[in-house]
Design an enzyme around this catalytic site. Sequence first.
Site, PDB file in Angstrom:
ATOM      1  N   ASN A   9      19.712 -16.330 -12.853  1.00  0.00           N
ATOM      2  CA  ASN A   9      19.932 -17.698 -12.410  1.00  0.00           C
ATOM      3  C   ASN A   9      18.565 -18.379 -12.366  1.00  0.00           C
ATOM      4  OD1 ASN A   9      20.493 -20.071 -11.119  1.00  0.00           O
ATOM      5  ND2 ASN A   9      21.156 -19.137  -9.180  1.00  0.00           N
ATOM      6  N   TRP A  10      18.327 -19.224 -13.359  1.00  0.00           N
ATOM      7  CA  TRP A  10      17.002 -19.848 -13.451  1.00  0.00           C
ATOM      8  C   TRP A  10      16.827 -20.963 -12.428  1.00  0.00           C
ATOM      9  CZ3 TRP A  10      16.085 -20.623 -19.486  1.00  0.00           C
ATOM     10  CH2 TRP A  10      16.159 -19.374 -20.116  1.00  0.00           C
ATOM     11  N   LYS A  11      17.900 -21.368 -11.783  1.00  0.00           N
ATOM     12  CA  LYS A  11      17.868 -22.474 -10.809  1.00  0.00           C
ATOM     13  C   LYS A  11      17.219 -23.697 -11.461  1.00  0.00           C
ATOM     14  CE  LYS A  11      18.102 -19.095  -7.152  1.00  0.00           C
ATOM     15  NZ  LYS A  11      17.809 -18.708  -5.774  1.00  0.00           N
ATOM     16  N   HIS A  96      27.291 -20.803  -5.240  1.00  0.00           N
ATOM     17  CA  HIS A  96      25.977 -20.300  -4.828  1.00  0.00           C
ATOM     18  C   HIS A  96      25.634 -20.892  -3.460  1.00  0.00           C
ATOM     19  CE1 HIS A  96      21.702 -19.506  -4.720  1.00  0.00           C
ATOM     20  NE2 HIS A  96      21.895 -18.608  -5.662  1.00  0.00           N
ATOM     21  N   GLU A  98      23.020 -22.067  -2.308  1.00  0.00           N
ATOM     22  CA  GLU A  98      22.238 -23.317  -2.356  1.00  0.00           C
ATOM     23  C   GLU A  98      23.166 -24.509  -2.598  1.00  0.00           C
ATOM     24  OE1 GLU A  98      19.422 -21.942  -5.280  1.00  0.00           O
ATOM     25  OE2 GLU A  98      18.592 -20.564  -3.793  1.00  0.00           O
ATOM     26  N   GLU A 168      25.300 -12.367  -2.311  1.00  0.00           N
ATOM     27  CA  GLU A 168      23.910 -12.784  -2.124  1.00  0.00           C
ATOM     28  C   GLU A 168      23.683 -13.159  -0.660  1.00  0.00           C
ATOM     29  OE1 GLU A 168      22.176 -14.245  -6.137  1.00  0.00           O
ATOM     30  OE2 GLU A 168      23.088 -15.940  -5.128  1.00  0.00           O
ATOM     31  N   GLY A 174      15.063 -15.490  -2.373  1.00  0.00           N
ATOM     32  CA  GLY A 174      13.748 -16.111  -2.496  1.00  0.00           C
ATOM     33  C   GLY A 174      12.803 -15.780  -1.353  1.00  0.00           C
ATOM     34  N   SER A 213      16.203 -11.419  -3.983  1.00  0.00           N
ATOM     35  CA  SER A 213      14.901 -10.754  -4.158  1.00  0.00           C
ATOM     36  C   SER A 213      15.002  -9.431  -4.912  1.00  0.00           C
ATOM     37  CB  SER A 213      14.204 -10.556  -2.802  1.00  0.00           C
ATOM     38  OG  SER A 213      13.987 -11.800  -2.183  1.00  0.00           O
ATOM     39  N   GLY A 234      17.187 -14.268  -9.368  1.00  0.00           N
ATOM     40  CA  GLY A 234      16.563 -15.588  -9.337  1.00  0.00           C
ATOM     41  C   GLY A 234      15.147 -15.525  -9.886  1.00  0.00           C
ATOM     42  N   GLY A 235      14.188 -15.468  -8.996  1.00  0.00           N
ATOM     43  CA  GLY A 235      12.774 -15.530  -9.390  1.00  0.00           C
ATOM     44  C   GLY A 235      12.382 -14.578 -10.510  1.00  0.00           C
TER      45      GLY A 235
HETATM   46  P1  13P Z   1      15.949 -14.539  -5.861  1.00  0.00           P
HETATM   47  O1  13P Z   1      16.127 -13.390  -6.821  1.00  0.00           O
HETATM   48  O2  13P Z   1      14.841 -15.472  -6.256  1.00  0.00           O
HETATM   49  O3  13P Z   1      15.883 -14.096  -4.446  1.00  0.00           O
HETATM   50  O4  13P Z   1      17.296 -15.439  -5.992  1.00  0.00           O
HETATM   51  C1  13P Z   1      18.518 -14.830  -5.938  1.00  0.00           C
HETATM   52  C2  13P Z   1      19.548 -15.841  -6.278  1.00  0.00           C
HETATM   53  O5  13P Z   1      19.793 -16.768  -5.528  1.00  0.00           O
HETATM   54  C3  13P Z   1      20.243 -15.705  -7.568  1.00  0.00           C
HETATM   55  O6  13P Z   1      21.327 -16.551  -7.645  1.00  0.00           O
END
Ligand code: 13P
Length: 252
Positions: A9-11, A96, A98, A168, A174, A213, A234-235
């Site tokens: 997920n590149w956000k 998600h 967010e 998640e 993050g 993470s 994510g990251g």
């Molecule tokens: P991180 O891997 O950056 O913690 O993000 C996880 C995430 O929200 C994937 O959707």
Amino acid sequence: MRKKIVAGNWKMNTTPVEGVELAKNVVAGRGEVCSCVDFIVCPPFTHLSEVVKVTRGSGIAVGAQNCAAEAKGAYTGEVSAQMIASLGVEYVILGHSERREYYGETSKTLNAKMEQAYANGLTPIYCVGEKLDEREAGKHFDVVKAQLEEVVYNLTEEQFAKLVVAYEPVWAIGTGKTATAEQAQEIHAFIREVLRARFGAKADDTAILYGGSCKPSNAAEIFAKADVDGGLIGGAALKAEDFLAIGKGFSK
Ligand code: 13P
């Protein structure tokens, strides 16, 4: 046999040019990872068309990070599931944390989005997970159960057969703080139980991904657990090398 999935997920990161470069690097390194792992990259909407082109035939699927709750019409700024699917995109992340937290997505909105996704042939990656205060209060099982019951329980058996679930925990997203492999297994097994209560043995075929993470150094331990079928990253998905290394974390 359940699918093994590593989804990125590149956000809201990368420009379209940078995103295409990242996708090309993932394609270039794909051969180093077992073909038994399904890779999915989920860039921003603006990159989807080009990323589909550069990943075509590579064994890497493309997903969107959201879709509209409505089919079409006067919804300024929204992007429909049909628009996404018509590009050759196969997946869509829905629910998600967010989106729930910053854009007020509720189960009602998510039911409509799930319908749109399925109606257009997209496979939803439906996210669940508790916040820190909910975990500390011991309410994480109840929170996750409600997120499943209010949305996933409304699916037909045929729709459910395509679903991917991602757990998640919000406190791990993050933050650099990962759930332990034991914590992940405990709640993944619980999620499967909740799904089994509605869909029976079909729940044994559902891929349940861990997100929060996740990185090359911890993926193997988490993925080794019986009910963890991969990760939503994510990251670490923003570096092709790390993203692919996470895919090497499967030992089962
Ligand atoms: P991180 O891997 O950056 O913690 O993000 C996880 C995430 O929200 C994937 O959707």
